[in-house]
Design a protein around this motif. Structure first.
Motif, PDB file in Angstrom:
ATOM      1  N   VAL A  46       0.861  -1.185   0.000  1.00  0.00           N
ATOM      2  CA  VAL A  46       0.000   0.000   0.000  1.00  0.00           C
ATOM      3  C   VAL A  46       0.900   1.238   0.000  1.00  0.00           C
ATOM      4  O   VAL A  46       2.100   1.140   0.241  1.00  0.00           O
ATOM      5  N   THR A  47       0.321   2.400  -0.267  1.00  0.00           N
ATOM      6  CA  THR A  47       1.113   3.628  -0.203  1.00  0.00           C
ATOM      7  C   THR A  47       1.455   3.923   1.247  1.00  0.00           C
ATOM      8  O   THR A  47       0.630   3.741   2.142  1.00  0.00           O
ATOM      9  N   ALA A  48       2.667   4.363   1.483  1.00  0.00           N
ATOM     10  CA  ALA A  48       3.114   4.616   2.852  1.00  0.00           C
ATOM     11  C   ALA A  48       2.406   5.830   3.449  1.00  0.00           C
ATOM     12  O   ALA A  48       2.165   5.875   4.649  1.00  0.00           O
ATOM     13  N   GLU A  49       2.079   6.814   2.627  1.00  0.00           N
ATOM     14  CA  GLU A  49       1.466   8.050   3.137  1.00  0.00           C
ATOM     15  C   GLU A  49       0.011   7.845   3.537  1.00  0.00           C
ATOM     16  O   GLU A  49      -0.398   8.237   4.626  1.00  0.00           O
ATOM     17  N   THR A  50      -0.777   7.244   2.656  1.00  0.00           N
ATOM     18  CA  THR A  50      -2.215   7.146   2.903  1.00  0.00           C
ATOM     19  C   THR A  50      -2.661   5.771   3.358  1.00  0.00           C
ATOM     20  O   THR A  50      -3.719   5.636   3.953  1.00  0.00           O
ATOM     21  N   GLY A  51      -1.904   4.731   3.054  1.00  0.00           N
ATOM     22  CA  GLY A  51      -2.305   3.384   3.411  1.00  0.00           C
ATOM     23  C   GLY A  51      -3.327   2.809   2.455  1.00  0.00           C
ATOM     24  O   GLY A  51      -3.921   1.774   2.731  1.00  0.00           O
ATOM     25  N   GLY A  52      -3.532   3.480   1.329  1.00  0.00           N
ATOM     26  CA  GLY A  52      -4.505   3.018   0.355  1.00  0.00           C
ATOM     27  C   GLY A  52      -3.868   2.124  -0.691  1.00  0.00           C
ATOM     28  O   GLY A  52      -2.660   2.132  -0.916  1.00  0.00           O
ATOM     29  N   ALA A  53      -4.712   1.339  -1.336  1.00  0.00           N
ATOM     30  CA  ALA A  53      -4.235   0.435  -2.389  1.00  0.00           C
ATOM     31  C   ALA A  53      -3.858   1.237  -3.627  1.00  0.00           C
ATOM     32  O   ALA A  53      -4.460   2.263  -3.933  1.00  0.00           O
ATOM     33  N   LEU A  54      -2.853   0.762  -4.331  1.00  0.00           N
ATOM     34  CA  LEU A  54      -2.426   1.390  -5.571  1.00  0.00           C
ATOM     35  C   LEU A  54      -3.200   0.794  -6.746  1.00  0.00           C
ATOM     36  O   LEU A  54      -3.523  -0.392  -6.729  1.00  0.00           O
ATOM     37  N   PRO A  55      -3.473   1.591  -7.780  1.00  0.00           N
ATOM     38  CA  PRO A  55      -4.044   1.000  -8.994  1.00  0.00           C
ATOM     39  C   PRO A  55      -3.042   0.005  -9.587  1.00  0.00           C
ATOM     40  O   PRO A  55      -1.827   0.153  -9.420  1.00  0.00           O
ATOM     41  N   LEU A  56      -3.536  -1.006 -10.268  1.00  0.00           N
ATOM     42  CA  LEU A  56      -2.668  -2.076 -10.746  1.00  0.00           C
ATOM     43  C   LEU A  56      -1.591  -1.585 -11.696  1.00  0.00           C
ATOM     44  O   LEU A  56      -0.451  -2.069 -11.653  1.00  0.00           O
ATOM     45  N   GLU A  57      -1.878  -0.600 -12.557  1.00  0.00           N
ATOM     46  CA  GLU A  57      -0.882  -0.077 -13.481  1.00  0.00           C
ATOM     47  C   GLU A  57       0.265   0.583 -12.720  1.00  0.00           C
ATOM     48  O   GLU A  57       1.433   0.401 -13.044  1.00  0.00           O
ATOM     49  N   VAL A  58      -0.059   1.344 -11.692  1.00  0.00           N
ATOM     50  CA  VAL A  58       0.959   2.022 -10.881  1.00  0.00           C
ATOM     51  C   VAL A  58       1.731   0.998 -10.052  1.00  0.00           C
ATOM     52  O   VAL A  58       2.947   1.092  -9.904  1.00  0.00           O
ATOM     53  N   LEU A  59       1.036   0.003  -9.530  1.00  0.00           N
ATOM     54  CA  LEU A  59       1.675  -1.024  -8.716  1.00  0.00           C
ATOM     55  C   LEU A  59       2.707  -1.804  -9.511  1.00  0.00           C
ATOM     56  O   LEU A  59       3.815  -2.044  -9.034  1.00  0.00           O
ATOM     57  N   VAL A  60       2.375  -2.174 -10.736  1.00  0.00           N
ATOM     58  CA  VAL A  60       3.319  -2.914 -11.577  1.00  0.00           C
ATOM     59  C   VAL A  60       4.564  -2.077 -11.833  1.00  0.00           C
ATOM     60  O   VAL A  60       5.693  -2.570 -11.754  1.00  0.00           O
ATOM     61  N   THR A  61       4.385  -0.800 -12.115  1.00  0.00           N
ATOM     62  CA  THR A  61       5.520   0.087 -12.367  1.00  0.00           C
ATOM     63  C   THR A  61       6.392   0.224 -11.119  1.00  0.00           C
ATOM     64  O   THR A  61       7.622   0.145 -11.204  1.00  0.00           O
ATOM     65  N   GLN A  62       5.791   0.413  -9.962  1.00  0.00           N
ATOM     66  CA  GLN A  62       6.541   0.588  -8.721  1.00  0.00           C
ATOM     67  C   GLN A  62       7.309  -0.684  -8.347  1.00  0.00           C
ATOM     68  O   GLN A  62       8.464  -0.617  -7.924  1.00  0.00           O
ATOM     69  N   LEU A  63       6.683  -1.838  -8.529  1.00  0.00           N
ATOM     70  CA  LEU A  63       7.376  -3.091  -8.218  1.00  0.00           C
ATOM     71  C   LEU A  63       8.516  -3.342  -9.198  1.00  0.00           C
ATOM     72  O   LEU A  63       9.563  -3.877  -8.824  1.00  0.00           O
ATOM     73  N   SER A  64       8.356  -2.942 -10.446  1.00  0.00           N
ATOM     74  CA  SER A  64       9.431  -3.073 -11.423  1.00  0.00           C
ATOM     75  C   SER A  64      10.603  -2.181 -11.052  1.00  0.00           C
ATOM     76  O   SER A  64      11.768  -2.595 -11.163  1.00  0.00           O
ATOM     77  N   ILE A  65      10.339  -0.964 -10.607  1.00  0.00           N
ATOM     78  CA  ILE A  65      11.401  -0.054 -10.176  1.00  0.00           C
ATOM     79  C   ILE A  65      12.159  -0.653  -8.994  1.00  0.00           C
ATOM     80  O   ILE A  65      13.393  -0.646  -8.952  1.00  0.00           O
ATOM     81  N   ARG A  66      11.435  -1.215  -8.028  1.00  0.00           N
ATOM     82  CA  ARG A  66      12.074  -1.834  -6.866  1.00  0.00           C
ATOM     83  C   ARG A  66      12.873  -3.069  -7.251  1.00  0.00           C
ATOM     84  O   ARG A  66      13.959  -3.313  -6.719  1.00  0.00           O
ATOM     85  N   LEU A  67      12.359  -3.859  -8.195  1.00  0.00           N
ATOM     86  CA  LEU A  67      13.071  -5.056  -8.634  1.00  0.00           C
ATOM     87  C   LEU A  67      14.375  -4.695  -9.330  1.00  0.00           C
ATOM     88  O   LEU A  67      15.414  -5.315  -9.082  1.00  0.00           O
ATOM     89  N   ARG A  68      14.361  -3.693 -10.189  1.00  0.00           N
ATOM     90  CA  ARG A  68      15.588  -3.269 -10.863  1.00  0.00           C
ATOM     91  C   ARG A  68      16.615  -2.768  -9.865  1.00  0.00           C
ATOM     92  O   ARG A  68      17.810  -3.042  -9.985  1.00  0.00           O
ATOM     93  N   ALA A  69      16.177  -2.015  -8.842  1.00  0.00           N
ATOM     94  CA  ALA A  69      17.099  -1.523  -7.821  1.00  0.00           C
ATOM     95  C   ALA A  69      17.697  -2.690  -7.024  1.00  0.00           C
ATOM     96  O   ALA A  69      18.895  -2.697  -6.727  1.00  0.00           O
ATOM     97  N   ALA A  70      16.881  -3.693  -6.696  1.00  0.00           N
ATOM     98  CA  ALA A  70      17.375  -4.849  -5.951  1.00  0.00           C
ATOM     99  C   ALA A  70      18.349  -5.664  -6.791  1.00  0.00           C
ATOM    100  O   ALA A  70      19.380  -6.121  -6.285  1.00  0.00           O
TER     101      ALA A  70
END
Length: 105
Positions: A46-70
């Protein structure tokens, strides 16, 4: 703040947190079986600021960014090159029969 038209040139990295409802597991325990967590859209994040769920398009992008960094961090830590006798032992010196590696063992 600057006015801009159209999408951003680069995707911004958002701060993500584990879902408080499922603890980052993406499922919650039902009476008889596990159910998909509805608070985080069964992603565990979830978003750290609001605690709300992310839309799936945004979630996929954010997880991809984290995976590349890892993957980049793992690649930096795995750049170990053997030195000295260890390097000589593992390299092919073409001194064995049929130009294979001879280690003297």
């Amino acid at each position: 703040m600057k006015k801009s038209h159209g999408p951003a040139f680069r995707a911004a990295k958002l701060d993500l947190a584990k879902c408080p409802a499922c603890g980052g597991k993406a499922v919650t325990q039902g009476v008889f079986h596990e159910l998909a967590c509805v608070q985080c859209n069964a992603s565990g994040w979830v978003t750290a600021e609001t605690g709300g769920a992310l839309p799936l398009e945004v979630l996929v992008t954010q997880l991809s960014i984290r995976l590349r960094a890892a993957e980049h961090q793992i690649a930096q830590h795995n750049c170990f090159r053997p030195a000295g006798a260890e390097a000589q032992y593992s390299e092919n010196n073409r001194r064995g029969p049929g130009a294979t590696n001879y280690t003297g063992d």
